[in-house]
Design a protein around this motif. Structure first.
Motif, mmCIF file in Angstrom:
data_model
loop_
_atom_site.group_PDB
_atom_site.id
_atom_site.type_symbol
_atom_site.label_atom_id
_atom_site.label_comp_id
_atom_site.label_asym_id
_atom_site.label_seq_id
_atom_site.Cartn_x
_atom_site.Cartn_y
_atom_site.Cartn_z
ATOM 1 N N TYR A 15 25.455 -2.207 30.723
ATOM 2 C CA TYR A 15 24.826 -1.994 32.031
ATOM 3 C C TYR A 15 23.337 -1.752 31.832
ATOM 4 C CZ TYR A 15 25.095 3.159 31.304
ATOM 5 O OH TYR A 15 24.975 4.428 30.823
ATOM 6 N N ALA A 16 22.610 -1.869 32.934
ATOM 7 C CA ALA A 16 21.145 -1.822 32.871
ATOM 8 C C ALA A 16 20.626 -0.425 33.158
ATOM 9 C CB ALA A 16 20.561 -2.805 33.881
ATOM 10 N N GLN A 17 19.379 -0.203 32.778
ATOM 11 C CA GLN A 17 18.739 1.090 33.020
ATOM 12 C C GLN A 17 18.802 1.460 34.498
ATOM 13 O OE1 GLN A 17 14.550 1.259 32.037
ATOM 14 N NE2 GLN A 17 14.559 3.498 31.972
ATOM 15 N N GLY A 18 19.238 2.673 34.765
ATOM 16 C CA GLY A 18 19.316 3.134 36.143
ATOM 17 C C GLY A 18 20.571 2.688 36.868
ATOM 18 N N ASP A 194 21.396 11.011 32.818
ATOM 19 C CA ASP A 194 20.122 10.766 32.139
ATOM 20 C C ASP A 194 20.268 9.714 31.037
ATOM 21 O OD1 ASP A 194 18.666 12.526 33.741
ATOM 22 O OD2 ASP A 194 19.270 14.250 32.543
ATOM 23 N N ILE A 195 21.486 9.575 30.510
ATOM 24 C CA ILE A 195 21.732 8.492 29.543
ATOM 25 C C ILE A 195 21.579 7.133 30.256
ATOM 26 C CG2 ILE A 195 23.471 7.453 27.995
ATOM 27 C CD1 ILE A 195 22.500 10.170 26.996
ATOM 28 N N ASP A 196 22.017 7.078 31.504
ATOM 29 C CA ASP A 196 21.908 5.823 32.263
ATOM 30 C C ASP A 196 20.446 5.460 32.518
ATOM 31 O OD1 ASP A 196 24.603 6.432 32.401
ATOM 32 O OD2 ASP A 196 24.554 7.013 34.516
ATOM 33 N N ALA A 197 19.622 6.475 32.680
ATOM 34 C CA ALA A 197 18.253 6.224 33.152
ATOM 35 C C ALA A 197 17.202 6.230 32.048
ATOM 36 C CB ALA A 197 17.888 7.283 34.207
ATOM 37 N N CYS A 198 17.553 6.679 30.846
ATOM 38 C CA CYS A 198 16.510 6.862 29.817
ATOM 39 C C CYS A 198 16.044 5.523 29.254
ATOM 40 C CB CYS A 198 17.031 7.758 28.687
ATOM 41 S SG CYS A 198 18.257 6.966 27.625
ATOM 42 N N ASP A 199 14.854 5.536 28.620
ATOM 43 C CA ASP A 199 14.433 4.360 27.846
ATOM 44 C C ASP A 199 14.345 4.668 26.352
ATOM 45 O OD1 ASP A 199 11.932 5.572 27.363
ATOM 46 O OD2 ASP A 199 10.998 4.566 29.072
ATOM 47 N N THR A 200 14.539 5.941 25.992
ATOM 48 C CA THR A 200 14.467 6.326 24.585
ATOM 49 C C THR A 200 15.412 7.495 24.343
ATOM 50 O OG1 THR A 200 12.131 5.719 24.590
ATOM 51 C CG2 THR A 200 12.886 7.082 22.742
ATOM 52 N N LEU A 201 16.108 7.450 23.208
ATOM 53 C CA LEU A 201 16.962 8.577 22.842
ATOM 54 C C LEU A 201 16.569 9.061 21.448
ATOM 55 C CD1 LEU A 201 20.069 9.733 23.992
ATOM 56 C CD2 LEU A 201 20.249 9.369 21.541
ATOM 57 N N THR A 211 31.411 12.424 17.050
ATOM 58 C CA THR A 211 31.740 13.756 17.564
ATOM 59 C C THR A 211 31.748 13.835 19.085
ATOM 60 O OG1 THR A 211 29.438 14.442 17.350
ATOM 61 C CG2 THR A 211 30.914 14.890 15.481
ATOM 62 N N GLN A 212 31.171 12.863 19.757
ATOM 63 C CA GLN A 212 31.296 12.776 21.217
ATOM 64 C C GLN A 212 31.443 11.293 21.521
ATOM 65 O OE1 GLN A 212 27.693 14.852 21.716
ATOM 66 N NE2 GLN A 212 28.640 16.744 22.462
ATOM 67 N N THR A 213 32.604 10.769 21.132
ATOM 68 C CA THR A 213 32.772 9.310 21.108
ATOM 69 C C THR A 213 32.538 8.682 22.480
ATOM 70 O OG1 THR A 213 35.143 9.648 21.356
ATOM 71 C CG2 THR A 213 34.343 9.260 19.132
ATOM 72 N N VAL A 214 32.849 9.413 23.547
ATOM 73 C CA VAL A 214 32.681 8.820 24.881
ATOM 74 C C VAL A 214 31.207 8.850 25.315
ATOM 75 C CG1 VAL A 214 33.349 8.985 27.312
ATOM 76 C CG2 VAL A 214 35.081 9.219 25.519
ATOM 77 N N LEU A 215 30.473 9.840 24.879
ATOM 78 C CA LEU A 215 29.024 9.823 25.091
ATOM 79 C C LEU A 215 28.420 8.618 24.366
ATOM 80 C CD1 LEU A 215 26.272 11.059 25.929
ATOM 81 C CD2 LEU A 215 26.406 12.481 23.871
ATOM 82 N N TRP A 216 28.908 8.370 23.158
ATOM 83 C CA TRP A 216 28.402 7.226 22.379
ATOM 84 C C TRP A 216 28.756 5.910 23.062
ATOM 85 C CZ3 TRP A 216 24.778 5.700 19.471
ATOM 86 C CH2 TRP A 216 24.906 4.629 18.572
ATOM 87 N N MET A 217 29.961 5.825 23.680
ATOM 88 C CA MET A 217 30.316 4.610 24.428
ATOM 89 C C MET A 217 29.287 4.344 25.522
ATOM 90 S SD MET A 217 34.392 5.223 24.971
ATOM 91 C CE MET A 217 35.353 5.950 23.641
ATOM 92 N N ARG A 218 28.858 5.419 26.177
ATOM 93 C CA ARG A 218 27.891 5.272 27.268
ATOM 94 C C ARG A 218 26.561 4.738 26.717
ATOM 95 N NH1 ARG A 218 28.331 9.466 32.059
ATOM 96 N NH2 ARG A 218 26.912 8.549 33.556
ATOM 97 N N LEU A 219 26.132 5.358 25.614
ATOM 98 C CA LEU A 219 24.880 4.913 25.027
ATOM 99 C C LEU A 219 25.010 3.495 24.450
ATOM 100 C CD1 LEU A 219 22.001 6.003 24.546
ATOM 101 C CD2 LEU A 219 22.737 6.551 22.230
ATOM 102 N N LEU A 220 26.159 3.219 23.812
ATOM 103 C CA LEU A 220 26.391 1.863 23.274
ATOM 104 C C LEU A 220 26.296 0.823 24.377
ATOM 105 C CD1 LEU A 220 29.447 1.799 20.816
ATOM 106 C CD2 LEU A 220 27.094 1.086 20.343
ATOM 107 N N ARG A 222 24.538 1.025 27.039
ATOM 108 C CA ARG A 222 23.095 0.831 27.301
ATOM 109 C C ARG A 222 22.457 0.001 26.189
ATOM 110 N NH1 ARG A 222 19.380 3.664 29.812
ATOM 111 N NH2 ARG A 222 18.277 1.738 29.346
ATOM 112 N N LEU A 223 22.829 0.293 24.950
ATOM 113 C CA LEU A 223 22.237 -0.438 23.813
ATOM 114 C C LEU A 223 22.614 -1.918 23.859
ATOM 115 C CD1 LEU A 223 22.812 2.230 20.989
ATOM 116 C CD2 LEU A 223 20.595 1.527 21.906
#
Ligand SMILES: Nc1nc2c(c(=O)[nH]1)N[C@H]1C(S)=C(S)[C@@H](COP(=O)(O)OP(=O)(O)OC[C@H]3O[C@@H](n4cnc5c(=O)[nH]c(N)nc54)[C@H](O)[C@@H]3O)O[C@H]1N2
Ligand SMILES: Nc1nc2c(c(=O)[nH]1)N[C@H]1C(S)=C(S)[C@@H](COP(=O)(O)OP(=O)(O)OC[C@H]3O[C@@H](n4cnc5c(=O)[nH]c(N)nc54)[C@H](O)[C@@H]3O)O[C@H]1N2
Ligand code: SF4
Ligand SMILES: [Mo]
Length: 787
Positions: A15-18, A194-201, A211-220, A222-223
Motif C-alpha cells: 500500500y502507498a504512503q498515507g 504512523d507506519i502508514d504515513a511515514c517516509d523514513t523508519l 519480535t513484532q511480526t505483525v508490525l513488520w508485516m505492516r512495514l514490509l 510499505r516497503l
C-alpha cells in the motif's frame, strides 16, 4: 494458506504512503475443525506488545483455533506465528491444576483453602515480626490490567510495602524512564498509523521482523508499496530488518550513545533542525549541542566499529526525512547506557520536530503484551495512573482513592526494583516473596546467584503460574493460574490501544485467575480502608476495571471513557479516552504541549550517567511548562569491557518462534519444532580465528558462568557473540544464556544489562556434520544464506 512457520510474514498486501493498510485475515484451526462449527470469542493476542486483535475459536468447551480480527486497527486481521500457534499451550497435559505446598522438602497437592491459609498465615506472621519491608511481590507483563491493579492496591495501599516490581523491569523500564525524562510522563506518543504515513523508519536495537511480526508485516507492505520508506537500522546482527535497510549500522554492542551522539552532531552541523519547534516546545537544547559537538562521526566510528561514512549516510537519511518514525527496543533498553541512549533517540525526534503529526513519532516500544498495564496500574516501579512518588499531592490522591492514610503508601523513596528486592532477600531482610507470571530462574541475569537466593530456607516463596517451571520447582507454595482465554480482562499495547479479552473456556482443574487469588488473599489478610470497609471490594474484573478507570481520571492515561461494553464488538480503542475524547486519541501531544509541568509530570528526572534523582526544585528550575526536555549524555566505557581473557562481547535476545522461557511456545508443536534447542551465533571471522565451524559444540564463559550449545556461523558482527535466552535448565544442562550475563543495571531505569558482557568462547566438540539447531528463516540463518 501458506506454511506460516517457514513463511513467517505471509503474503504481501502493498500500500502507498498515507493509505489504509489492507485487511488480510489469518486463521488457524486444529486439523479437522471446520470454521462453521466454531464459536468465536473476542480477544487479542498475548504473545507480544503488538496486541493483535484476535478471536478465539471454541468448540465443545475447548479452544480449537484463532482468527485475526479484520476490524481491529492494530493488525487488520493478521497474526504472526506465535499468535497462530501459541494458544495450544493452554491445553497442555502438564498444566498446573491443583495448588501445591512444600512438605518435607517435596511439593505435594493441597486444597485452595490449605494453600491460601498457609500464604496468609505466613504473611501475618512475617508482618507482625518484621513489618511490611519484609514483604515482596514480583509480577509480570503478561497478566491483565485487572490483576495488576488489585495487586498494586493490595501491596502499596494495604500491606504498605515499596517492594513491588514487575518483570517489566527487565523489559520496558527503560522505555518508561526515557519517556518520563524527555516528555515528563510515560505513554508512547505515536500511533500504528504512523507506519502508514511515514517516509523514513529508524530502528535502534529492535528486531521487529521477529519480535513484532505483525508490525513488520505492516512495514514490509510499505516497503513493497509504491513509495518505499527509507530504513536505517542499528543492530550488531544482520537481522531481516537490517537486510532491507538503506543503511545498516552494525555497531559493537554497548556503543549506542556514541553513535546517536554522532548522528545528532550531523543533524546540528547540517542544520537539519526544526528550529521553530525546538525554540517553542523544548528546553535544554544548548546543553545537548555542546555535548554532541564532541562526537564527530570519525570519533563515534572508532568507538562503534563502523565506517564514519555510514554514520554520515544514516544522519542524512534521518535529516532529510519529512515524516520520521523512530523505534527502540531491547538493543537499547538492555544495553549499556540504556536510558541515556533511549533519550538520544527522543532527542533526534525533537530536533527534527517529528512528533504529534501523522507519520512522525518515536516509539519507546514495549515487549510484553500487557507491560503497559503493569506500568499504568503501578504494579512495577511506577505509581497508579502515572503518578509521581515525589509529589505529595499525587500520593494524597491515591490515599483518597483507596481510603487509606497517606503515610500508608510508601513514598519516601522510589518503588524498589527487582534486583534490589532480591538483594534484600539475599541479606535476609526480605522474608516473603510472591512471584506471579514470570520465570526468574530463566529470565534474570547471573542465574547461579538467583538460584541461591530463591532456595534460601529463610525466604517464603509463593509462585503463581500455569505450568511447572524452573521457578515453581523452588517454591514453598505453587498456585495454579488460569491463563488468557480462561479469564476476562483488558490489556493495552504500545500504541495505547486497549483490548478486551473475554473468557472463552473454563480453566483446567482448580486453576484460578490471578485476580481471584489476590482478592482472596486481601480478604484473608483483612485489608481494610480507614472506614473499615474492604480495601479491595471488587468481585468481578469489570468492577476492577471501572475502579482503575476512576483512578486515571484527569491523568494522561485517562480511561474514564472506556468500559467493557465500549470495547466489545469493534476495534481496540486508544487511551486517553474520556468525555472529551469518547473514541480515544490517536496521537498524544498534537498541540506540542507535553505532560511535563512540575505539578502533573510523573518524574522529576535523573542524571543520565549516575542515575542521581532530581528533586522538585531541580526540575522546576528547567521551567518546562509543557515543553519537552533534551537530555544529553556522554558515552562512557562499559562496566565490563572486553580484555585478553574475555575478548568477545556477549549479547542475547530472541528468535521469532519462541516466547521468553518457552512455557507456552515449547508446548506448541509447530513452534517448538522450529527452534528446539539453544545455539550460539558467531561471526565468520571469529569462527575462523577460533577454529569453530557450523554445528560445533562450543562453550561461552563469562566471569560468572558458562553455557554450551552448537555454533551457528551467522551474520552477527565480528567480536560479538549472540545467544537466545529462551532455554533454561528444563531445556537441558548448560543451555541457559543467563548463566553468563551480568547482574548490573542501568543507573536510571534499573533495567538489567542483558546485552553486554565480556566472554570467551572455546570449541568443545566437532559438529560431526550436524548443523546448529537454529532457524534458517531469521537473523540466525547461516551466513551463506544471509550473504
Ligand atoms: N518471537 C518473540 N517475540 C517477542 C518476544 C519473544 O520472546 N519472542 N518477546 C517480546 C518482548 S517481552 C520483548 S521485550 C521484545 C524484544 O524485542 P527486540 O528488542 O526486538 O528483541 P531482542 O532480540 O531482545 O533484541 C533486539 C536486537 O538488539 C540487538 N542488540 C544487541 N545489543 C545491542 C546494542 O548494544 N545496540 C543495538 N543497537 N542493538 C543491540 C540484537 O542483536 C537483537 O537483534 O520482543 C517481544 N516479542
Ligand atoms: N539474557 C536475557 N534475559 C532476558 C531477556 C533478554 O533479552 N536476554 N529479556 C528480558 C525480558 S525483555 C523479559 S520480558 C523477560 C521475560 O521473562 P519471564 O517473564 O520470566 O518469561 P516468561 O517465560 O514469559 O514467563 C512468564 C511466566 O508466566 C506464566 N504465565 C503466563 N500467563 C500467566 C497468567 O495469566 N498468570 C500467571 N500467574 N502466570 C502466567 C508463564 O507460564 C511463564 O512461566 O526476560 C528477560 N530476560
Ligand atoms: S505480532 Fe505479537 S500480538 Fe501479533 S500475533 Fe504476533 S505475537 Fe501475537
Ligand atoms: Mo520484554
Amino acid at each position: 494458506m501458506t506454511d506460516r512457520i517457514s513463511d513467517i510474514w505471509g503474503d504481501r498486501t502493498p500500500y502507498a504512503q498515507g493509505g489504509e493498510w489492507p485487511d488480510r485475515v489469518d486463521i488457524h484451526l486444529l486439523d479437522g475443525v471446520r470454521p462453521d462449527e466454531v464459536r468465536w470469542v473476542q480477544s487479542a493476542c498475548v504473545l507480544c506488545s503488538n496486541g493483535c486483535g484476535m478471536d478465539t475459536g471454541v468448540r465443545d468447551g475447548k479452544i480449537v483455533g484463532v482468527r485475526g480480527r479484520a476490524v481491529d486497527r492494530v493488525n487488520h486481521g493478521r497474526l504472526g506465528p506465535k499468535g497462530l500457534f501459541g494458544w495450544q499451550a493452554n491445553a497442555a497435559a502438564d498444566r498446573l491444576t491443583t495448588p501445591q505446598i512444600r512438605r518435607d522438602g517435596r511439593l505435594v497437592d493441597a486444597s485452595w483453602d490449605e494453600a491460601m491459609t498457609l500464604v496468609a498465615d505466613r504473611s501475618r506472621q512475617i508482618l507482625a515480626e518484621s513489618g511490611p519491608l519484609a514483604m515482596g511481590f514480583y509480577t509480570s507483563g503478561q497478566l491483565f490490567l485487572e490483576d495488576y491493579y488489585a495487586l498494586a492496591v493490595l501491596a502499596r495501599g494495604g500491606i504498605g510495602t515499596p517492594h513491588l516490581d514487575g518483570n517489566t523491569r527487565l523489559c520496558t523500564a527503560t522505555a518508561g524512564a526515557a519517556l518520563k525524562e524527555s516528555f515528563g510522563c510515560d505513554g508512547d506518543p505515536g500511533s500504528l498509523t504512523d507506519i502508514d504515513a511515514c517516509d523514513t523508519l529508524f530502528a535502534v536495537g529492535h528486531n521487529l521482523a521477529e519480535t513484532q511480526t505483525v508490525l513488520w508485516m505492516r512495514l514490509l507492505d510499505r516497503l513493497h508499496g509504491p513509495d518505499r520508506p527509507k530504513l536505517v537500522v542499528v543492530d550488531p546482527r544482520r537481522t531481516k530488518v537490517a537486510e532491507l535497510a538503506d543503511v545498516h549500522l552494525a555497531i559493537r554492542s554497548g556503543t549506542n550513545v556514541a553513535l546517536l551522539n554522532a548522528i545528532q552532531h550531523e543533524l546540528i552541523e547540517h542544520d537539519w533542525i526544526d528550529h521553530e519547534f525546538v525554540d517553542s516546545h523544548t528546553v535544554e537544547v544548548d546543553r545537548l549541542s555542546k555535548m554532541v559537538a564532541a562526537y564527530p562521526p570519525e570519533q563515534a566510528a572508532q568507538i562503534c566499529g563502523v565506517d564514519a561514512a555510514d554514520i554520515r549516510r544514516a544522519a542524512e537519511v534521518i535529516g532529510s526525512a519529512e515524516r520520521l518514525v523512530s523505534t527502540c527496543l531491547q538493543g537499547v533498553y538492555q544495553s549499556h547506557q540504556a536510558t541515556a541512549a533511549a533519550c538520544q533517540v527522543n532527542n533526534i525526534t525533537l530536533l527534527r520536530g517529528m512528533i504529534g503529526k501523522p507519520g512522525c513519532t518515536v516509539f519507546q516500544m514495549n515487549g510484553q503484551p500487557t507491560a503497559e498495564n503493569t506500568r499504568e496500574t503501578g504494579a512495577n516501579g511506577d505509581l497508579t495512573a502515572m503518578r509521581n512518588w515525589q509529589n505529595p499531592a499525587h500520593i494524597a490522591e491515591l490515599a483518597r482513592l483507596w481510603g487509606v492514610p497517606e503515610q500508608q503508601i510508601p513514598s519516601w523513596g522510589p518503588p524498589t526494583h527487582v534486583m534490589q528486592i532480591l538483594r534484600y532477600a539475599e541479606q535476609g531482610s526480605l522474608r516473603f516473596l510472591w512471584v506471579t507470571g514470570t520465570n526468574p530462574m530463566v529470565s534474570l541475569p547471573d542465574l547461579a546467584r538467583i538460584g541461591d537466593i530463591l532456595r534460601r530456607p529463610e525466604l517464603f516463596l509463593v509462585v503463581t503460574d500455569a505450568f511447572p517451571t524452573e521457578t515453581t520447582e523452588l517454591a514453598d507454595v505453587v498456585l495454579p493460574a488460569a491463563l488468557w482465554g480462561e479469564k476476562t480482562g483488558t490489556f493495552t499495547n504500545y500504541d495505547r490501544t486497549v483490548h478486551l479479552s473475554e473468557q472463552a473456556v473454563e480453566p483446567p482443574g482448580q486453576a484460578r485467575s490471578d485476580l481471584a487469588i489476590f482478592l482472596d488473599y486481601a480478604e484473608r489478610l483483612g485489608l481494610n480502608r480507614t472506614d473499615g470497609s474492604p480495601l479491595l471490594p471488587w468481585r468481578t474484573p469489570q468492577e476492577v476495571f471501572d475502579a482503575f478507570a476512576e483512578a486515571t481520571r484527569g491523568r494522561l492515561c485517562d480511561y474514564t471513557g472506556l468500559s467493557y461494553d465500549k470495547l466489545r464488538g469493534g476495534s481496540g480503542v486508544q487511551w486517553p479516552c474520556d468525555a472529551d475524547h469518547p473514541d480515544g486519541t490517536e496521537r498524544l501531544y498534537t498541540d506540542h504541549t507535553f505532560w511535563s509541568g512540575v505539578d502533573v509530570c510523573e518524574d522529576y528526572g535523573h542524571d543520565l550517567l549516575t542515575g542521581a534523582t532530581q528533586e522538585r526544585k531541580d526540575y522546576a528550575a528547567l521551567h518546562t511548562e509543557g515543553r519537552a526536555i533534551f537530555k544529553a549524555a556522554d558515552y562512557v566505557e562499559p562496566a565490563e569491557p572486553v580484555n585478553d581473557d574475555y575478548p568477545l562481547l556477549f549479547t542475547t535476545g530472541r528468535t521469532a518462534y519462541h516466547f521468553h522461557t518457552r512455557t507456552k511456545t515449547a508446548r506448541a508443536p509447530e513452534l517448538q519444532h522450529a527452534a528446539p534447542e539453544a545455539w550460539v551465533e558467531i561471526s565468520p571471522a571469529d569462527a575462523a580465528q577460533l577454529g569453530v565451524a557450523e554445528g560445533d559444540l562450543v562453550a561461552v564463559e563469562s566471569r560468572r558462568g558458562r553455557m554450551q550449545a552448537r555454533a551457528r556461523v551467522s551474520g552477527v558482527r565480528e567480536g560479538v557473540v549472540f545467544a537466545p535466552f529462551h532455554y533454561g535448565s528444563r531445556a537441558g544442562v548448560g543451555h541457559a544464556a543467563n548463566a553468563v550475563t551480568q547482574p548490573t543495571w542501568d543507573p536510571v531505569s534499573k533495567q538489567p544489562l542483558f546485552k553486554t558482557a565480556a566472554v570467551r568462547l572455546e570449541k568443545l566438540a566437532d559438529s560431526g556434520g550436524v548443523p546448529a539447531p537454529a532457524p534458517l528463516t531469521t537473523a540466525s540463518a547461516p551466513v551463506e544464506v544471509t550473504a
